[in-house]
Design a protein around this motif. Sequence first.
Motif, PDB file in Angstrom:
ATOM      1  N   VAL A 128      56.292 -18.715  -7.695  1.00 29.90           N
ATOM      2  CA  VAL A 128      55.171 -18.978  -8.592  1.00 29.90           C
ATOM      3  C   VAL A 128      55.278 -20.415  -9.094  1.00 29.90           C
ATOM      4  CG1 VAL A 128      54.065 -18.282 -10.748  1.00 29.90           C
ATOM      5  CG2 VAL A 128      55.156 -16.563  -9.303  1.00 29.90           C
ATOM      6  N   PRO A 129      54.241 -21.225  -8.841  1.00 25.38           N
ATOM      7  CA  PRO A 129      54.335 -22.609  -9.293  1.00 25.38           C
ATOM      8  C   PRO A 129      54.370 -22.701 -10.821  1.00 25.38           C
ATOM      9  CG  PRO A 129      52.162 -22.171  -8.351  1.00 25.38           C
ATOM     10  CD  PRO A 129      52.985 -20.929  -8.176  1.00 25.38           C
TER      11      PRO A 129
ATOM     12  N   GLU B 108      50.857 -31.662  -6.169  1.00 19.49           N
ATOM     13  CA  GLU B 108      51.767 -31.436  -5.040  1.00 19.49           C
ATOM     14  C   GLU B 108      53.097 -32.150  -5.235  1.00 19.49           C
ATOM     15  OE1 GLU B 108      51.562 -29.287  -2.515  1.00 19.49           O
ATOM     16  OE2 GLU B 108      49.715 -28.606  -3.458  1.00 19.49           O
ATOM     17  N   ALA B 109      53.066 -33.332  -5.825  1.00 17.01           N
ATOM     18  CA  ALA B 109      54.284 -34.142  -5.979  1.00 17.01           C
ATOM     19  C   ALA B 109      55.223 -33.595  -7.043  1.00 17.01           C
ATOM     20  CB  ALA B 109      53.907 -35.586  -6.316  1.00 17.01           C
TER      21      ALA B 109
ATOM     22  N   VAL C 207      34.038 -32.559 -18.590  1.00 12.43           N
ATOM     23  CA  VAL C 207      34.801 -33.090 -17.458  1.00 12.43           C
ATOM     24  C   VAL C 207      34.983 -31.960 -16.452  1.00 12.43           C
ATOM     25  CG1 VAL C 207      37.026 -34.043 -16.752  1.00 12.43           C
ATOM     26  CG2 VAL C 207      35.966 -34.790 -18.898  1.00 12.43           C
ATOM     27  N   ASP C 208      34.631 -32.223 -15.209  1.00  6.78           N
ATOM     28  CA  ASP C 208      34.736 -31.208 -14.165  1.00  6.78           C
ATOM     29  C   ASP C 208      36.172 -31.073 -13.659  1.00  6.78           C
ATOM     30  OD1 ASP C 208      31.966 -30.665 -14.127  1.00  6.78           O
ATOM     31  OD2 ASP C 208      31.605 -32.317 -12.737  1.00  6.78           O
ATOM     32  N   SER C 209      36.489 -29.878 -13.187  1.00  6.93           N
ATOM     33  CA  SER C 209      37.759 -29.651 -12.506  1.00  6.93           C
ATOM     34  C   SER C 209      37.696 -30.322 -11.137  1.00  6.93           C
ATOM     35  CB  SER C 209      38.010 -28.152 -12.330  1.00  6.93           C
ATOM     36  OG  SER C 209      38.156 -27.516 -13.585  1.00  6.93           O
ATOM     37  N   VAL C 210      38.859 -30.648 -10.593  1.00  5.08           N
ATOM     38  CA  VAL C 210      38.976 -31.207  -9.243  1.00  5.08           C
ATOM     39  C   VAL C 210      40.100 -30.449  -8.547  1.00  5.08           C
ATOM     40  CG1 VAL C 210      38.148 -33.521  -9.891  1.00  5.08           C
ATOM     41  CG2 VAL C 210      40.609 -33.022  -9.956  1.00  5.08           C
ATOM     42  N   PRO C 211      40.192 -30.557  -7.218  1.00  4.96           N
ATOM     43  CA  PRO C 211      41.310 -29.895  -6.552  1.00  4.96           C
ATOM     44  C   PRO C 211      42.640 -30.339  -7.171  1.00  4.96           C
ATOM     45  CG  PRO C 211      39.712 -30.620  -4.940  1.00  4.96           C
ATOM     46  CD  PRO C 211      39.288 -31.202  -6.267  1.00  4.96           C
ATOM     47  N   GLY C 212      43.438 -29.374  -7.574  1.00 13.10           N
ATOM     48  CA  GLY C 212      44.740 -29.650  -8.170  1.00 13.10           C
ATOM     49  C   GLY C 212      44.759 -29.647  -9.691  1.00 13.10           C
TER      50      GLY C 212
ATOM     51  N   PRO D 270      54.772 -27.445  -5.652  1.00 11.73           N
ATOM     52  CA  PRO D 270      53.465 -27.588  -6.263  1.00 11.73           C
ATOM     53  C   PRO D 270      53.453 -27.115  -7.707  1.00 11.73           C
ATOM     54  CG  PRO D 270      53.482 -25.620  -4.900  1.00 11.73           C
ATOM     55  CD  PRO D 270      54.824 -26.299  -4.727  1.00 11.73           C
ATOM     56  N   LEU D 271      52.543 -27.701  -8.479  1.00  6.83           N
ATOM     57  CA  LEU D 271      52.315 -27.302  -9.862  1.00  6.83           C
ATOM     58  C   LEU D 271      50.883 -26.793  -9.987  1.00  6.83           C
ATOM     59  CD1 LEU D 271      53.649 -30.516 -11.671  1.00  6.83           C
ATOM     60  CD2 LEU D 271      54.907 -28.383 -11.310  1.00  6.83           C
TER      61      LEU D 271
END
Length: 130
Positions: free
Chosen positions: A7-8, A46-47, A69-74, A55-56
Amino acid sequence: MTTPQDVPTLLIVDGANVVGSVPDGWWRDRRGAAERLRDRLAGLAEAGVAGHPGPLEIVLVVEGAARGVDSVPGVRVDEAPGSGDDRMVELVAGAGDRPCLVVTADRELRRRVAGLGAEVTGPRTVRPHP
């Protein structure tokens, strides 16, 4: 079967506190400053961050003028309906046994989330000062 190491870590970022940690004119455009922070955080999904390899799962909590503010991948952007601090406490409380890392310099918030078992770190973890 999912094990704890599968689980991240849930990285919860106090948007107002982290944005306000660097006097770069953020007060002229709070939403834009939150968007820039969100974009910086996306690279960490990812870093990972010091002591927490990726991953986090990253949640950026915003409030007030930074809403919209919109969400983005990650990075999932969570608009606090009221107090951002209260929303972050709710997120930690809802995480169960999952590892949580909260990014804030707010002493009271640090105390509250640590009491629920979260680890706490300061804004420089995700936003190094120039």
